[in-house]
Design a protein around this motif. Structure first.
Motif, PDB file in Angstrom:
ATOM      1  N   ASP A  68     -14.658  -2.844   7.544  1.00 40.07           N
ATOM      2  CA  ASP A  68     -14.742  -1.767   8.524  1.00 40.07           C
ATOM      3  C   ASP A  68     -15.255  -2.236   9.887  1.00 40.07           C
ATOM      4  OD1 ASP A  68     -14.159   0.800   9.113  1.00 40.07           O
ATOM      5  OD2 ASP A  68     -16.188   1.542   8.741  1.00 40.07           O
ATOM      6  N   ASP A  69     -14.647  -3.324  10.375  1.00 41.41           N
ATOM      7  CA  ASP A  69     -15.109  -3.769  11.701  1.00 41.41           C
ATOM      8  C   ASP A  69     -14.190  -3.264  12.809  1.00 41.41           C
ATOM      9  OD1 ASP A  69     -12.918  -5.199  11.152  1.00 41.41           O
ATOM     10  OD2 ASP A  69     -13.835  -7.198  11.291  1.00 41.41           O
ATOM     11  N   GLY A  70     -13.269  -2.338  12.445  1.00 46.99           N
ATOM     12  CA  GLY A  70     -12.450  -1.690  13.468  1.00 46.99           C
ATOM     13  C   GLY A  70     -11.321  -2.531  14.014  1.00 46.99           C
ATOM     14  N   THR A  71     -11.080  -3.736  13.449  1.00 51.25           N
ATOM     15  CA  THR A  71     -10.031  -4.583  14.035  1.00 51.25           C
ATOM     16  C   THR A  71      -8.647  -4.260  13.483  1.00 51.25           C
ATOM     17  OG1 THR A  71     -10.543  -6.216  12.361  1.00 51.25           O
ATOM     18  CG2 THR A  71     -11.549  -6.537  14.524  1.00 51.25           C
ATOM     19  N   ALA A  72      -8.590  -3.564  12.322  1.00 54.60           N
ATOM     20  CA  ALA A  72      -7.279  -3.285  11.729  1.00 54.60           C
ATOM     21  C   ALA A  72      -6.602  -2.151  12.499  1.00 54.60           C
ATOM     22  CB  ALA A  72      -7.453  -2.889  10.281  1.00 54.60           C
ATOM     23  N   ASP A  73      -5.262  -2.276  12.721  1.00 54.71           N
ATOM     24  CA  ASP A  73      -4.589  -1.203  13.469  1.00 54.71           C
ATOM     25  C   ASP A  73      -4.296  -0.024  12.543  1.00 54.71           C
ATOM     26  OD1 ASP A  73      -1.393  -1.163  12.834  1.00 54.71           O
ATOM     27  OD2 ASP A  73      -2.347  -3.100  12.402  1.00 54.71           O
ATOM     28  N   PRO A  74      -4.100   1.157  13.134  1.00 52.49           N
ATOM     29  CA  PRO A  74      -3.972   2.381  12.335  1.00 52.49           C
ATOM     30  C   PRO A  74      -2.838   2.291  11.314  1.00 52.49           C
ATOM     31  CG  PRO A  74      -4.141   2.901  14.667  1.00 52.49           C
ATOM     32  CD  PRO A  74      -4.080   1.414  14.573  1.00 52.49           C
ATOM     33  N   ARG A  75      -1.706   1.630  11.683  1.00 51.65           N
ATOM     34  CA  ARG A  75      -0.587   1.602  10.741  1.00 51.65           C
ATOM     35  C   ARG A  75      -0.945   0.792   9.498  1.00 51.65           C
ATOM     36  NH1 ARG A  75       3.988  -0.570  14.202  1.00 51.65           N
ATOM     37  NH2 ARG A  75       5.077  -0.770  12.213  1.00 51.65           N
ATOM     38  N   SER A  76      -1.717  -0.260   9.723  1.00 52.39           N
ATOM     39  CA  SER A  76      -2.139  -1.060   8.561  1.00 52.39           C
ATOM     40  C   SER A  76      -3.068  -0.243   7.668  1.00 52.39           C
ATOM     41  CB  SER A  76      -2.863  -2.327   9.010  1.00 52.39           C
ATOM     42  OG  SER A  76      -2.057  -3.049   9.876  1.00 52.39           O
ATOM     43  N   ARG A  77      -3.955   0.538   8.327  1.00 50.01           N
ATOM     44  CA  ARG A  77      -4.858   1.388   7.538  1.00 50.01           C
ATOM     45  C   ARG A  77      -4.041   2.365   6.702  1.00 50.01           C
ATOM     46  NH1 ARG A  77     -10.262   1.548   9.007  1.00 50.01           N
ATOM     47  NH2 ARG A  77     -10.742   0.213  10.767  1.00 50.01           N
ATOM     48  N   GLU A  78      -2.979   2.868   7.326  1.00 48.09           N
ATOM     49  CA  GLU A  78      -2.098   3.820   6.637  1.00 48.09           C
ATOM     50  C   GLU A  78      -1.507   3.170   5.369  1.00 48.09           C
ATOM     51  OE1 GLU A  78       0.143   7.524   6.630  1.00 48.09           O
ATOM     52  OE2 GLU A  78      -1.731   6.823   7.480  1.00 48.09           O
ATOM     53  N   VAL A  79      -1.092   1.895   5.511  1.00 46.31           N
ATOM     54  CA  VAL A  79      -0.498   1.163   4.375  1.00 46.31           C
ATOM     55  C   VAL A  79      -1.488   1.118   3.212  1.00 46.31           C
ATOM     56  CG1 VAL A  79       0.134  -1.147   3.581  1.00 46.31           C
ATOM     57  CG2 VAL A  79       1.099  -0.244   5.711  1.00 46.31           C
ATOM     58  N   ILE A  80      -2.734   0.722   3.537  1.00 46.68           N
ATOM     59  CA  ILE A  80      -3.747   0.598   2.475  1.00 46.68           C
ATOM     60  C   ILE A  80      -4.053   1.979   1.889  1.00 46.68           C
ATOM     61  CG2 ILE A  80      -6.158  -0.015   2.007  1.00 46.68           C
ATOM     62  CD1 ILE A  80      -4.460  -2.456   2.375  1.00 46.68           C
ATOM     63  N   ARG A  81      -4.119   2.997   2.778  1.00 46.92           N
ATOM     64  CA  ARG A  81      -4.451   4.345   2.293  1.00 46.92           C
ATOM     65  C   ARG A  81      -3.383   4.836   1.309  1.00 46.92           C
ATOM     66  NH1 ARG A  81      -6.059   6.507   6.724  1.00 46.92           N
ATOM     67  NH2 ARG A  81      -4.131   7.510   7.427  1.00 46.92           N
ATOM     68  N   ASN A  82      -2.107   4.623   1.659  1.00 47.30           N
ATOM     69  CA  ASN A  82      -1.025   5.071   0.772  1.00 47.30           C
ATOM     70  C   ASN A  82      -1.080   4.337  -0.566  1.00 47.30           C
ATOM     71  OD1 ASN A  82       0.008   6.842   2.608  1.00 47.30           O
ATOM     72  ND2 ASN A  82       1.390   5.344   3.538  1.00 47.30           N
ATOM     73  N   ALA A  83      -1.316   3.018  -0.494  1.00 44.69           N
ATOM     74  CA  ALA A  83      -1.359   2.227  -1.739  1.00 44.69           C
ATOM     75  C   ALA A  83      -2.531   2.693  -2.609  1.00 44.69           C
ATOM     76  CB  ALA A  83      -1.473   0.750  -1.415  1.00 44.69           C
ATOM     77  N   CYS A  84      -3.684   2.965  -1.952  1.00 42.20           N
ATOM     78  CA  CYS A  84      -4.858   3.442  -2.705  1.00 42.20           C
ATOM     79  C   CYS A  84      -4.533   4.751  -3.410  1.00 42.20           C
ATOM     80  CB  CYS A  84      -6.042   3.674  -1.768  1.00 42.20           C
ATOM     81  SG  CYS A  84      -6.851   2.147  -1.287  1.00 42.20           S
ATOM     82  N   LYS A  85      -3.884   5.655  -2.663  1.00 41.23           N
ATOM     83  CA  LYS A  85      -3.596   6.969  -3.230  1.00 41.23           C
ATOM     84  C   LYS A  85      -2.634   6.826  -4.411  1.00 41.23           C
ATOM     85  CE  LYS A  85      -2.520  11.646  -1.904  1.00 41.23           C
ATOM     86  NZ  LYS A  85      -2.272  12.588  -0.840  1.00 41.23           N
ATOM     87  N   ALA A  86      -1.643   5.942  -4.248  1.00 44.00           N
ATOM     88  CA  ALA A  86      -0.616   5.798  -5.281  1.00 44.00           C
ATOM     89  C   ALA A  86      -1.195   5.276  -6.590  1.00 44.00           C
ATOM     90  CB  ALA A  86       0.483   4.868  -4.785  1.00 44.00           C
ATOM     91  N   VAL A  87      -2.231   4.425  -6.504  1.00 42.62           N
ATOM     92  CA  VAL A  87      -2.750   3.855  -7.765  1.00 42.62           C
ATOM     93  C   VAL A  87      -3.993   4.590  -8.275  1.00 42.62           C
ATOM     94  CG1 VAL A  87      -1.851   1.547  -7.311  1.00 42.62           C
ATOM     95  CG2 VAL A  87      -4.165   2.111  -6.578  1.00 42.62           C
TER      96      VAL A  87
END
Length: 1298
Positions: free
Chosen positions: A725-744
Motif C-alpha cells: 500500500d505505498d500508492g505506486t500501483a495504478d488504479p487499473r492494476s488495483r482493479e485487476v487484483i480486486r477482481n481476482a480477489c473477489k473471484a476466488v
C-alpha cells in the motif's frame, strides 16, 4: 506403497510414500569424466529449487513466523552444536584404564549412562566421577567443568547406597539379565519394540570387510521359500516373526526377587540395611541378600526364618553382579557371555522408542518370575518417576513450562523443543497407563454415585473422561456417536494450535485412548478448574453450543495471531440476548484463565470448517459435482469436518487460480489497451467447474513460451506492491487484483487471503443482520470446498475394499466388546474373529464357567467399572449376522454397497486375503494373537480358540511435537539435492540429522527419513559403505518405530537390498528382497502396484547370479502387474519387456527375447517417436538379438547337416556382468546417472529457473504477511503432475537420458 494417512504421523518428513527417484553424476561412462554432471530428483517439488546465487536460506516451517524470532539461523549458530570433541581417560575399580571420546555440550550424566552400558562397567550404577579429587555434578555440562581437557583423568568412585539407589541398581541388573529377551517388546512395555533385520543380514552389514568380498560368481543359495513365489496361494504367518538365535536366553539365575522380609525393621535400618533380596542360583542354591548402604552381602535368613546377620563368608560387594559372580560359577560364565552378546547388538535394536509400539502377533512365551515387573504392576511408577523428586508429576505445569522456555536462538530452541518432546512422550505413556487402569476398574471415580457412563476419574494428576454423551451435551449433534468422535476432533485442534505455537496461548495435554471398546480422553488439569463451576470459569466462547456466548479482548488478541496460519475468520455471532459477540474461533472453543494466570483454550473440536457433503442443511443446495455424486448425505453425527490438509490444498488451489486470473486480465489489458472493465468483472464465486481448468497447473495457458511465467511474476510483484500500500500501483492494476480477489473468495480486496468461519452451518449459532453478505460468501466458500474435495482430491485417493470392511468391523467390534466382562474377554474376541474370518459355519462361544452363578449377584452392583458389564449377548453372534451388520455399516457409514454375505464371498468377490483382514482388524482394535498358522478355510473347526488371543492393547492417539529447525535444514537439504548440489545437500541433511537427534533422541520417524535420504545420497556419490550403514539404521529404526511390517519398513528393506547388491553382498540382497516380498504379500497380497518394482528387483538380482528360470518367474509377474496398473502402452511396461528379453537372451531363447523386445520397441516408438534415444537403443538391441538368433540357427543347421562330428566353434553365452545388472537396478529404482555437456547444463538451469518462477508464484505469499502455518506436509510429497518437470514423471522415463 499405499500408506494410509492414519498410519503415518502427520508431518513426518518422510519423502512422500515413495522416495523421489534420483539421477546423478556420470560415473562409469566412457568420456563422462570431463563432462560436468547434474542430478535431478523425480517428482519432488521444483518450487524449492532456489537460485544458485542465494545463500542457503532456511524455509520457514509453513510460516510460523512469530514463533521463530531467531531469523539468524546461519552457519555460526550451527557450529555451537558441533563443538569439537576430546577424549578423557576413565579409571574404574578392577579394570584397566580406558579412554572415552566426549563432547563439550554433553552432561556429566551422559558419561554415567555410557559407563552403565559398557560391557566391563555395566554392573555399576551408584558412583560419582572425580577430577583431581573433586566430585563432578551430575547435571553440569562438560564445558563448564574447570580443568577438564584432552587427556584428563576421571576416576570412578563408588558411592554409598540409599533405598532409591539400591532399587535403581536391582532394576538395572534385571534389565541387563533380560537384555536379549524380547518379552518386553511382545508385551508392549517400557517402549521396547521388535526388530528382525539382523536375522536376514546375519549380523552387522558394516562388516563387509571381514567377510569375504563375494566374488561375482560365488555359489550362493538363491532359492526363495515356496510361499513367496509369484502365484503361491499360501500366506503363512510364522515367518513374520522368525525366531532369533539369541532369544533362547542364557539362564544366569533361576530367581531374583524381593524378599518377603522387606522392609527392614527399625533396628536393622540403623545398621544400614536398605532392603532384602531372595535369589535361587542356576545351581539351585537358595540365598538371602542384604542391600546395605555399603553394598550387597549374604545374610543368614531363610524363607521362614529371619536372621539378618551376615553369613560367613559374606562376600560384601559394591555391586550385586560382583556378589553373584562369587557365589555362582554359572552366573559368572553366562553373565559374561550375555553382556558380550548385548554389546554386539546394534544400538538401534536396544534403545527405547519415544512412544510405545505394539505387536499384533507374539509367540507362546513362558511366564517367568520377575521382581521388577511385579513391583511395577502394584506401584504407580510412570515413565521415570522415581528419578524426579516429589514423585507424582504436575503434568500441566511441566507441559506449559516447557512451552514458556526461551526460543530466541538455535541452542535455546533446541533445548525447548527437546523438553517439550520429552514431557509429551512421558505424558502419553502415563495417560495410556491411566486410561487402561480406568477401564480395568482399578481407579476410583470422582463422582462414584453417578451411572458408569457418566463417571470421571483423576489419577496421577491426569483427568480421564469416557466417550459418552453425558448430560445430553451432544444431543443436537448425534448423541453418543458425536461424543465418540469429538475427542479426536479436539485432539486435531490441539495439534494444530500447538504447531502454530503462539506465545501466551495454552492448550491442555491431550491423549485419546481406545481400549476394550471404550474411548477415554486423558487431559492435563487446569489449575483451579476443579474448585469452581465450568460456567464461572469460561470467559470466552460458549458452554451451550452458541446460546450464551462470551468474548474477551486478550483471547481475541491471542487467537487473532493464529487466524492467518489456521485460516480462521474473525467474525461476530449473536448471543441469547441478541447482542453481537466477536470471536476468532468456533463458539465451542472455550477460554479459561487458570489459577496460574495462563490463558487456556479447550474444546477445539470445530477448529476446521464442516464437510457439507455430510451435513444436509435445509434450504441450502450444494454445487453440481456434489449433487451428481449423491451428496449431501445425512451422517450419524454432525461433527464431520474437513481435514487440515484439505483446507491447505483448497487454499493453495485458490491461490494458483488467483494468480492466473490476474495474469490473464493483465495480458488482456496489455493486448487491448482499451478502457473498460476486464472480462471477469463481477464473477461472483467460482464453482469448481467454472474454473479455467481443474486443477490448474502452473503451466496452464503458457503457449507463448515464458509469457505466462512473465505474467505471473508481474502479478506477484503487483500483489506485493498493492499489499504494501505505498500508492505506486495504478488504479487499473488495483482493479485487476480486486477482481481476482473477489473471484476466488478472498476476504481482502487488495491481497489474496482466504479464511473460513468455523461457525457457518453450526446448529444453534446465529449471525447479526449486518454480516449477512459475509455469511453468504462464507457459505459459498464452504460449498466450493466440499466440491473441491469430491472433484479434485478424492480422485487422487484409493481406498481399498479391505480397509472399508475392517473399519466397518471395527465399529461393530467396539460396541460388541463393551458388553463383555473381563473374565470373558479372550472367549469373546476369539468368537468375534471366528465369525469375521473363519469359514466354519457355526462357531460356538465358550462362556466363562462362573458366568451364570455370578449373574444375579452382579446385577445389584451399579458402580461397576466401565469394563465390567455382565452382558452375555456377545455369545449369540453368528457369522451371518456379523457379515450382515458389516454390509449395513459399510452402506450407512461409507455409502458403499458390499456384494457379499460371508467372508468367503468377500475374499472371492474382491480378491482379498483373510490374513490381511486379520492384520488390519488386530491393528485397529489392539488385539494381539498367537503366532501360529491359522486354518481359516476349514469347514470342520473354527480358526481361533480362546488360547489364541494373547492380549488386548490400547490404541493411542497423541500430539507429535516437531523439531522445527531440524525440519528446515532437512527441507533446505532436499532443495539443494534437487538443484544437483549433492555435497551441500548432504551436509545440510547431516546437520538436520544432528538437530533431530538433539530434539528427539536417537529414535524417531523423522530421523528415519533423514537416514534414508543420506543413504541414497551416499550411494549416488559412490560411497557404498556409508550408504549401507545409514540405510541399515533406517531399516532398524523403521522396524522399531513404525512396526516390522509397516509399508515404510518394506520400502526400507528394498533400498537396503540395492545397496547390498552394489557392495557385492548378493545373498544378503536376495534375503532382504525375499523378506520385503513376504511382508508385501502379507500386508497387501500379490495384486498391488508396488509388487512390480519389487519383482523387477528380485528378477534382476537372480539374473545376475544366473538363476534364469527363477528370474523369469519374477520378471514376468512384474510385467503382468505393470500392464494391469499402468496400461499396456506405459513406459514402465516397455522397460519390463526389455528386462524379460535380456533373460531370454541369456538362456539363448532368442525367439522369446525378440518377441518381448519388439513389444518394448513398439511402445517406445509410439510414445516417444523414432528419433528418441530409447527407441534407437531398443532398435539396436533388436538387431543384435536377430544376429545372435541367425548365428544360432546357422550352427543348428550345420549340426543337422554334418552330424555331431562337425567341428563347430562353441556358442558364446555371456552371463550378465554385475555392472550391467546394477545399471538396470538403478534405472528401475529411479536412479539415473546422466552425463551433461556445458550447454545442456545451461539449458537445464534456464528451465529450472523458469519453472521456479511459476512455482514461487503459487508458493510465497506477500513478504509482509506471515505465511500459512500448518503442520508441515511430508517433505517431498509429489506435486500435481502438472508442476513436475515432464522428464521426471516416470522413473523409467527415457527422456531423462536426452
Amino acid at each position: 506403497m499405499v500408506i494410509k494417512t492414519d498410519e503415518l504421523p502427520a508431518a513426518a518428513p518422510a519423502d512422500g510414500a515413495r522416495e523421489p527417484s534420483s539421477q546423478a553424476g556420470g560415473k562409469g561412462r566412457p568420456g563422462a569424466a570431463e563432462l560436468p554432471s547434474v542430478m535431478l530428483l523425480n517428482g519432488d517439488c521444483p518450487e524449492s529449487l532456489k537460485k544458485e546465487e542465494r545463500a542457503p536460506e532456511l524455509p520457514r516451517e509453513n510460516g510460523l513466523d512469530e514463533a521463530e524470532p531467531g531469523e539468524e539461523t546461519t552457519g555460526q549458530e550451527v557450529i555451537v552444536i558441533q563443538d569439537t570433541g576430546f577424549s578423557v581417560k576413565i579409571l574404574a575399580p578392577g579394570i584397566e584404564p580406558f579412554s572415552l571420546q566426549v563432547s563439550p555440550q554433553e552432561m556429566v550424566q551422559e558419561i554415567h549412562q555410557v559407563l552403565m552400558d559398557r560391557e566391563d562397567t555395566c554392573h555399576r550404577t551408584c558412583f560419582s566421577l572425580h577430577l583431581d579429587g573433586n566430585m563432578l555434578d551430575h547435571f553440569s555440562e562438560l564445558r563448564s567443568v574447570e580443568g577438564l581437557q584432552e587427556g584428563s583423568v576421571l576416576r570412578v568412585v563408588e558411592e554409598p547406597y540409599t533405598v532409591r539407589e539400591a532399587r535403581i541398581h536391582v532394576r538395572h541388573v534385571r534389565d541387563l539379565l533380560k537384555s536379549l529377551d524380547p518379552s518386553d517388546a511382545f508385551n508392549g512395555v517400557d517402549c521396547n519394540s521388535l526388530s528382525f533385520l539382523s536375522v536376514f543380514t546375519d549380523g552387522d552389514l558394516g562388516d563387509s570387510g571381514k567377510r569375504k568380498k563375494g566374488l561375482e560368481m560365488d555359489p550362493i543359495d538363491c532359492t526363495p521359500p515356496e510361499y513367496i513365489l509369484p502365484g503361491s496361494r499360501e500366506r503363512p504367518l510364522c515367518p513374520l516373526q522368525p525366531q532369533n538365535r539369541d532369544w533362547k536366553p542364557l539362564q544366569c539365575l533361576k530367581v531374583l526377587t524381593m524378599s518377603g522380609w522387606n522392609p527392614p525393621p527399625g533396628n536393622r535400618k540403623m545398621h544400614g540395611d536398605l532392603m532384602y533380596l531372595f535369589v535361587i542360583t542356576a545351581e539351585d542354591r537358595q540365598v538371602s541378600i542384604t542391600a546395605s548402604t555399603r553394598g550387597f552381602y549374604l545374610n543368614q535368613s531363610t524363607a521362614y526364618h529371619f536372621n539378618p546377620k551376615p553369613a560367613s563368608p559374606r562376600f560384601l560387594s559394591h555391586s550385586l553382579v560382583e556378589l553373584l559372580n562369587q557365589i555362582s560359577p554359572t552366573f559368572k560364565k553366562n553373565f559374561a557371555v550375555l553382556q558380550k552378546k548385548r554389546v554386539q547388538r546394534h544400538p538401534f535394536e536396544r534403545i527405547a522408542t519415544p512412544f510405545q509400539v505394539y505387536s499384533w502377533t507374539a509367540p507362546q512365551a513362558e511366564h517367568a518370575m520377575d521382581c521388577v515387573r511385579a513391583e511395577d504392576a502394584y506401584t504407580s511408577r510412570l515413565g521415570y518417576e522415581e528419578h524426579i523428586p516429589g514423585q507424582t508429576r504436575d503434568w500441566n505445569e511441566e507441559l506449559q513450562t516447557t512451552r514458556e522456555l526461551p526460543r530466541k536462538n538455535l541452542p535455546e530452541r533446541l533445548l525447548r523443543e527437546r523438553a517439550i518432546f520429552k514431557v509429551h512422550s512421558d505424558f502419553t505413556a502415563a495417560a495410556t497407563r491411566g486410561a487402561m487402569a480406568v477401564i480395568d476398574g482399578n481407579v476410583m471415580a470422582i463422582n462414584p454415585s453417578e451411572e458408569t457412563k457418566m463417571q470421571m476419574f483423576i489419577w496421577n494428576n491426569i483427568f480421564f473422561s469416557l466417550g459418552f454423551d453425558v448430560r445430553d451435551h451432544y444431543k443436537d449433534f448425534g448423541g453418543d456417536v458425536a461424543a465418540y468422535v469429538a475427542p479426536t476432533n479436539d485432539l486435531n485442534g490441539v495439534r494444530t494450535y500447538n504447531a502454530v505455537d503462539v506465545e501466551g496461548l495454552y492448550t491442555l495435554g491431550t491423549v485419546v485412548v481406545d481400549y476394550r471398546g471404550y474411548r477415554v480422553t486423558a487431559q492435563s488439569i487446569i489449575p483451579g478448574i476443579l474448585e469452581r463451576d465450568q460456567e464461572q470459569s469460561v470467559i470466552y466462547g460458549s458452554i451451550d453450543f452458541g446460546k450464551t456466548v462470551m468474548s474477551h479482548p486478550r483471547y481475541l488478541e491471542l487467537l487473532e495471531r493464529t487466524s492467518r496460519p489456521l485460516k480462521i475468520l474473525r467474525h461476530r455471532v449473536l448471543n441469547d440476548r441478541d447482542e453481537e459477540v466477536e470471536l476468532c474461533s468456533s463458539v465451542e472453543c472455550k477460554g479459561i484463565i487458570g489459577n496460574d494466570g495462563r490463558h487456556y483454550i479447550l474444546d477445539l473440536l470445530r477448529t476446521f470448517p464442516p464437510d457439507l457433503n455430510f451435513l444436509p442443511v435445509p434450504g441450502e443446495g450444494l454445487p453440481e459435482e456434489c449433487t451428481r455424486a449423491g451428496f449431501p448425505r445425512a451422517h450419524r453425527h454432525k461433527l464431520c469436518c474437513l481435514r487440515q490438509e484439505l483446507v491447505d490444498a483448497f487454499v493453495e488451489h485458490r491461490y494458483l487460480l488467483f494468480m492466473k486470473l490476474a495474469a490473464l486480465q493483465l495480458m488482456q489489458q496489455k493486448a487491448s489497451r482499451v478502457e473498460g472493465p476486464p472480462s471477469l468483472e463481477n464473477g461472483g464465486s467460482l464453482s469448481s467447474e467454472s474454473k479455467p481448468e481443474d486443477p490448474p497447473g502452473p503451466e496452464a495457458g503458457s503457449e507463448e513460451e515464458g509469457g505466462s511465467a512473465g505474467g505471473l511474476a508481474k502479478v506477484k510483484e503487483l500483489a506485493e506492491t498493492i499489499a504494501s500500500d505505498d500508492g505506486t500501483a495504478d488504479p487499473r492494476s488495483r482493479e485487476v487484483i480486486r477482481n481476482a480477489c473477489k473471484a476466488v473468495g478472498s476476504i481482502s480486496s487488495t491481497a489474496f487471503d482466504v479464511r473460513f468461519n468455523p461457525d457457518i452451518f453450526s446448529p444453534g449459532v446465529r449471525f447479526p443482520e449486518s454480516c449477512q453478505e459475509e455469511v453468504r460468501d462464507q457459505k459459498q466458500l464452504l460449498k466450493d470446498a466440499a466440491a473441491f474435495l469430491l472433484s479434485c482430491q478424492i480422485p487422487g485417493l484409493k481406498i481399498g475394499i479391505g480397509e472399508l470392511i475392517t473399519r466397518s468391523a471395527k465399529h461393530i467390534f467396539k460396541t460388541y466388546l463393551q458388553g463383555v466382562e473381563l473374565s470373558g474377554l479372550s472367549a469373546a474376541i476369539s468368537h468375534f474373529l471366528n465369525c469375521f474370518l473363519s469359514s466354519y459355519p457355526n462357531p460356538v462361544a465358550h462362556l466363562p464357567a462362573d458366568e451364570l452363578i455370578s449373574k444375579k449377584r452382579n446385577r445389584r452392583r451399579r458402580n461397576r467399572p466401565p469394563g465390567a458389564a455382565d452382558n452375555t449377548a456377545w455369545a449369540v453372534m453368528t457369522p451371518q449376522e456379523l457379515w450382515k451388520n458389516i454390509c449395513q455399516e459399510a452402506k450407512n457409514y461409507f455409502d458403499f454397497s458390499l456384494e457379499c454375505e460371508t467372508v468367503d464371498q468377500a475374499v472371492e468377490t474382491y480378491g482379498l486375503q483373510k490374513i490381511t483382514l486379520l492384520r488390519e482388524i488386530s491393528l485397529k482394535t489392539g488385539i494381539q494373537i498367537l503366532l501360529k498358522e491359522y486354518s481359516f478355510d476349514s469347514r470342520h473347526k473354527p480358526a481361533f480358540t480362546e488360547e489364541d488371543v494373547l492380549n488386548i492393547f490400547p490404541v493411542v492417539k497423541h500430539v507429535n511435537p516437531k523439531a522445527s529447525d531440524a525440519f528446515h535444514f532437512f527441507q533446505s537439504g532436499q532443495a539443494k539435492v534437487q538443484q544437483g548440489f549433492l555435497k551441500e545437500g548432504c551436509e545440510l541433511i547431516n546437520e538436520a540429522l544432528n538437530l533431530f537427534n538433539n530434539v528427539y533422541g536417537a529414535m524417531h520417524v523423522e530421523i528415519c527419513a533423514c537416514l534414508r535420504l543420506l543413504a541414497r545420497l551416499h550411494y549416488i556419490m559412490g560411497d557404498y559403505a556409508e550408504a549401507l550403514s545409514n540405510q541399515q539404521k533406517a531399516v532398524l529404526m523403521s522396524e522399531r518405530v513404525m512396526g516390522i511390517e509397516h509399508p515404510n519398513t518394506i520400502q526400507e528393506y528394498m533400498h537396503l537390498a540395492l545397496y547390498c547388491f552394489a557392495s557385492s553382498q548378493l545373498s544378503t540382497a536376495l534375503s532382504l528382497l525375499y523378506r520385503a516380498r513376504y511382508l508385501t504379500l502379507l500386508v497387501f497380497g500379490e495384486d498391488h502396484p508396488e509388487m512390480a518394482l519389487l519383482d523387477n528387483n528380485i528378477g534382476l538380482v537372480l539374473h545376475g547370479v544366473m538363476e534364469y528360470d527363477l528370474s523369469l518367474r519374477f520378471l514376468e509377474n512384474a510385467l503382468a502387474v505393470s500392464t494391469k496398473y499402468h496400461g499396456p502402452k506405459s513406459l514402465k511396461v516397455a522397460l519390463s519387456h526389455h528386462l524379460v528379453a535380456r533373460v531370454y537372451e541369456s538362456k539363448a531363447e532368442f525367439r522369446s527375447a525378440l518377441q518381448h523386445e519388439k513389444e518394448g520397441y513398439t511402445i517406445y516408438k509410439t510414445q516417444l517417436g523414432e528419433d528418441h534415444e530409447k527407441t534407437k537403443e531398443s532398435s539396436e538391441y533388436l538387431k543384435c538379438l536377430t544376429q545372435q538368433a541367425v548365428a544360432l540357427q546357422r550352427t543348428m543347421n550345420e549340426i543337422y547337416r554334418s552330424g555331431s562330428s562337425a567341428n563347430i566353434p562353441p556358442l558364446k553365452f555371456t552371463a550378465p556382468s554385475m555392472a550391467s545388472v546394477l545399471e538396470q537396478l538403478n534405472v528401475i529404482n529411479g536412479i539415473l546417472f546422466i552425463p551433461l555437456s556445458q550447454k545442456d547444463l545451461e539449458n537445464l538451469k534456464a528451465e529450472v529457473a523458469r519453472r521456479q518462477q511459476l512455482q514461487e508464484a503459487s508458493r510465497n505469499r506477500e513478504k509482509a504477511e506471515e505465511p500459512m502455518a500448518t503442520e508441515p506436509e511430508p517433505a517431498g510429497a509429489p506435486e500435481d503432475s502438472a508442476s513436475q518437470p515432464q522428464a521426471a514423471k516416470d522413473p523409467s522415463s527415457p527422456s531423462l537420458q536426452g
